[in-house]
Design a protein around this motif. Structure first.
Motif, mmCIF file in Angstrom:
data_model
loop_
_atom_site.group_PDB
_atom_site.id
_atom_site.type_symbol
_atom_site.label_atom_id
_atom_site.label_comp_id
_atom_site.label_asym_id
_atom_site.label_seq_id
_atom_site.Cartn_x
_atom_site.Cartn_y
_atom_site.Cartn_z
ATOM 1 N N LEU A 152 2.282 -3.389 2.386
ATOM 2 C CA LEU A 152 3.701 -3.077 2.354
ATOM 3 C C LEU A 152 4.583 -4.195 2.899
ATOM 4 N N THR A 249 9.845 -4.469 4.541
ATOM 5 C CA THR A 249 9.242 -3.562 3.570
ATOM 6 C C THR A 249 10.319 -3.147 2.582
ATOM 7 N N GLU A 251 9.926 -0.659 -0.530
ATOM 8 C CA GLU A 251 9.026 0.144 -1.352
ATOM 9 C C GLU A 251 9.781 0.986 -2.356
ATOM 10 N N ARG A 323 6.544 7.588 1.322
ATOM 11 C CA ARG A 323 5.776 6.513 0.701
ATOM 12 C C ARG A 323 4.286 6.635 1.023
ATOM 13 N N ARG A 324 3.990 6.875 2.285
ATOM 14 C CA ARG A 324 2.588 6.909 2.702
ATOM 15 C C ARG A 324 1.839 8.058 2.014
ATOM 16 N N PHE A 370 4.588 3.771 -8.306
ATOM 17 C CA PHE A 370 5.195 3.458 -7.012
ATOM 18 C C PHE A 370 4.676 2.074 -6.630
ATOM 19 N N GLY A 371 5.200 1.523 -5.541
ATOM 20 C CA GLY A 371 4.680 0.222 -5.137
ATOM 21 C C GLY A 371 5.675 -0.599 -4.365
ATOM 22 N N HIS A 372 5.353 -1.891 -4.318
ATOM 23 C CA HIS A 372 6.060 -2.815 -3.452
ATOM 24 C C HIS A 372 7.143 -3.517 -4.270
#
Lengths: 470, 470
Positions: A152, A249, A251, A323-324, A370-372
């Motif tokens: 992240l 971060t 995200e 997110r987690r 989802f992602g960075h």
């Protein structure tokens, strides 16, 4: 079953608890975190030291035994599956943090040390080890190095590669090489350190790692922004960078992921939200406050329907939950989740998300992304069922199109998971025939017999390139 | 003199102005910035494009012509001297900045672009390219990449390696490979990008570079601290790191260098000062102010006799003069200056400076030491006369001892200048026999005929290892 002399020699080297080959043990080491891929090894060996790793490799070279190095087996590209059999070499008995050098800001660790507890240990000393792959609670630092793990915080802090100062590694021949060191600048010879980082256990077995640490940031703040549409979120990402802010971060969750997460974690997301950005900034307190204020402003002017800045660390943890929880929330919906890793330049984020959605519809698949967002590293995740061979064929076709699209946008087939066995067929699309040829010659330079992690990185045959119409 | 068919073909490829071999031209390309080393090439060729570089290498491979790639020739390890003859390939006609991508924070440049003007160009856009080798005003980005150039900002910002996202390179065969890309995370295959960075023109010819940029820091402040003794300065360096501050620049001058600089630049240094630290911090204004205040406090409690914080940018430039002038000031004292590049872990700074002084006395030599204290990268510089063969023998003996001492302290034979021809004999001391063997196999994997920059990186024979008594 391995021939008796080989079993005996490996048991002699690693001790009676250091060699396993019962059916249950072979089953336990037949897979990693990649769906579908499974293949039993012929044995499992656990060296306790560099010397034992040397003895095993020297013996394996002489006898032509294939060796598959691994840590905790969280690989998502089947990089640690023994697809051609052989002996799995598990590095988890070499798990000590040997030194934390506060004067030179380095740590010396064995490959089996677990990343999360190591991070906690250095943070308690006011230091910081930034790479944080999703598997951080269980993955080993050796595995992180072997795959150049990301996570992240890649946008601001880089990835594992940027924190490896030196390595001790055992070549397939059993010889030891030592690369790099505590001198922060070192250009003595070719950069073997970075060549081994991300080489996925195909060149050498890493037995010691020298890591760079940085001071722990004094402050951290978290912000959640909700957008009607993915293009609004992408505009906010561009706006933040245009404001010359690099968040720690940045995200992204698409609509489908946000819905599933809300249903699972009750993070308070409206179910009609088009896209979610979760943003953290760290650093000196005043600078963090100024950045968060500016980021909130950019999100609002980019069309955010809601911007929530966490007032307390507890609230920040609450926001991060969205997110987690993404992977866990998605994983419970169907029997199999194929979590992919295509990456594009940051400016192509919205285009890529929309292309993924189009490809999913075309192949009648449910793909949540989802992602960075900050580094363009997306995780399109297909909810499917590995037992449904017809659907799995469509999954494979869809991901082939996704990889081709990412490459056509100037991106790559894998941002942080690695090539392993699962993406070997696609590597040529990214690096070209000349690139493959050079990489194969590098492999031979380290491992002329091909005993280390066979069946990975390189495809048996060229895969026809998909032409993406844009 | 090259055979006529070879001259004709190279002229055809690069155009009539693209091939030179008059005696004056051969003389002009017979040396770089390294003292003593000189060897005339057989010709000099200037490709204008990747295609021309390909044609030259394809032809050179077929005819067995040696090719020595270079940029501005500021190398300090004889890395760009044609020690075995052959054709020097100068990349300065490929000097465009092709793109500055403000959305992805990247720049695409040709290898002959000059580093300093490129930095100014990106800074005018609010962006920042941190690597700044001493040669920045004239050196090329291609040369910086080929040597993994460092400079004054290594401690906080890293070196050239940390800013190269991708490369286009021509293999000796004439084939082109493209590595990396604008996707910030990319683990598709072995890390050819970082393998080529620092490979000193021995593996491939770099024809395009994709660089990472960062936002330009909003503020910068400068501080000069004077210490009675080098151990006081080293204590201050440790104290700054212990305070969890990583300055942008943390430079060191020893007593001998400080005296010479004062005599030359009249920067206002007392002539009895034992050591000088020159420290810069950049970032958000409030954070910079807080750091500079804390750094000044640490310097005082570490025994600084004087701490001067620049009140204005002009005053900051004045303070920097002491460091920037070091090489010029030293160079005028005697006919030859041998500027070396041994590096140690930061914690061994004072030990290394004292060891250098002991070695200088033993060999009756004048060695002044300055360099990058923050990353332990020292430049012991011997004032000598290349015509005095007896003294030059002592210079070589002294530097061999200095390299051995650096390695014994966990350091390296070269922090940022490279191995080239000048340090090939010492590489094995750092990387060991197994490391040399692997590197030679990597060289063969790229350049099986050995036509690229021959006589560099690897020694003809092993050099006996000096035993350092400590």
């Amino acid at each position: 079953m391995l021939p008796e002399p080989i079993r005996r020699e490996l048991t002699t080297i690693a001790g009676p608890e250091g060699f396993l080959d019962s059916p249950a043990d072979l089953l336990a080491y037949s897979y990693d975190a990649t769906p579908v891929y499974q293949s039993a090894p012929d044995g499992v060996v656990f060296p306790r030291s560099t010397e034992e790793a040397q003895a095993i490799l020297r013996f394996a070279s002489r006898e032509g035994v294939k060796i598959i190095p691994r840590g905790s087996g969280t690989n998502l590209s089947a990089g640690s599956v023994p697809v051609e059999g052989g002996v799995v070499m598990v590095l988890t008995r070499m798990s000590r943090v040997r030194e934390i050098d506060t004067e030179n800001l380095t740590a010396t660790v064995e490959p089996g040390a677990i990343t999360g507890p190591f991070q906690a240990q250095v943070e308690a000393m006011g230091l910081f080890y930034p790479p944080d792959p999703g598997s951080v609670a269980v993955s080993t630092l050796g595995g992180n190095v072997a795959t150049c793990a990301g996570g992240l915080r890649g946008l601001k802090y880089g990835v594992t590669r940027d924190y490896v100062l030196g390595l001790e590694a055992v070549l397939p021949s059993g010889e030891v090489i030592r690369t790099g060191g505590k001198a922060m600048k070192d250009v003595a010879g070719y950069d073997l350190t970075r060549l081994l980082v991300g080489s996925e256990g195909t060149l050498a077995v890493i037995t010691e790692i020298l890591l760079k640490l940085v001071p722990k940031p004094a402050a951290k703040r978290t912000l959640l922004a909700l957008f009607p549409h993915v293009t609004d979120a992408a505009r906010a990402v561009s706006g933040i960078i245009a404001a010359r802010i690099v968040p720690a971060t940045l995200e992204f969750l698409d609509q489908a992921t946000a819905r599933v997460v809300e249903d699972y974690a009750h993070a308070g997301l409206p179910t009609d939200v088009g896209a979610v950005l979760l943003i953290e900034q760290d650093g000196a307190p005043a600078a963090v406050d100024a950045d968060i204020e500016e980021i909130a402003r950019v999100c609002r002017t980019s069309g955010a329907s809601d911007v929530r800045v966490a007032a307390t660390p507890e609230e920040a943890v609450g926001l991060m939950t969205a997110r987690r929880a993404a992977l866990a929330a998605l994983a419970r919906l169907r029997p199999t989740i194929v979590l992919e890793d295509a990456s594009v330049p940051r400016s192509r984020l919205a285009d890529m998300v929309q292309a993924i959605n189009t490809i999913a519809r075309k192949h009648r698949l449910q793909i949540c992304t989802f992602g960075h967002a900050g580094d363009g590293n997306l995780h399109p995740s297909c909810l499917t069922d590995a037992r449904d061979t017809e659907e799995m064929r469509r999954v494979e076709e869809a991901f082939a199109e996704i990889f081709a699209t990412a490459v056509a946008m100037g991106g790559t087939i894998t941002g942080e998971h690695g090539v392993g066995a699962a993406k070997a067929d696609y590597l040529e699309w990214k690096v070209g025939a000349a690139g493959i040829a050079v990489m194969k010659r590098l492999k031979s330079a380290f491992d002329p017999q091909g005993i280390l992690n066979p069946g990975k990185m390189f495809a048996r045959t060229s895969r026809p390139r998909i032409v993406v119409s844009r």
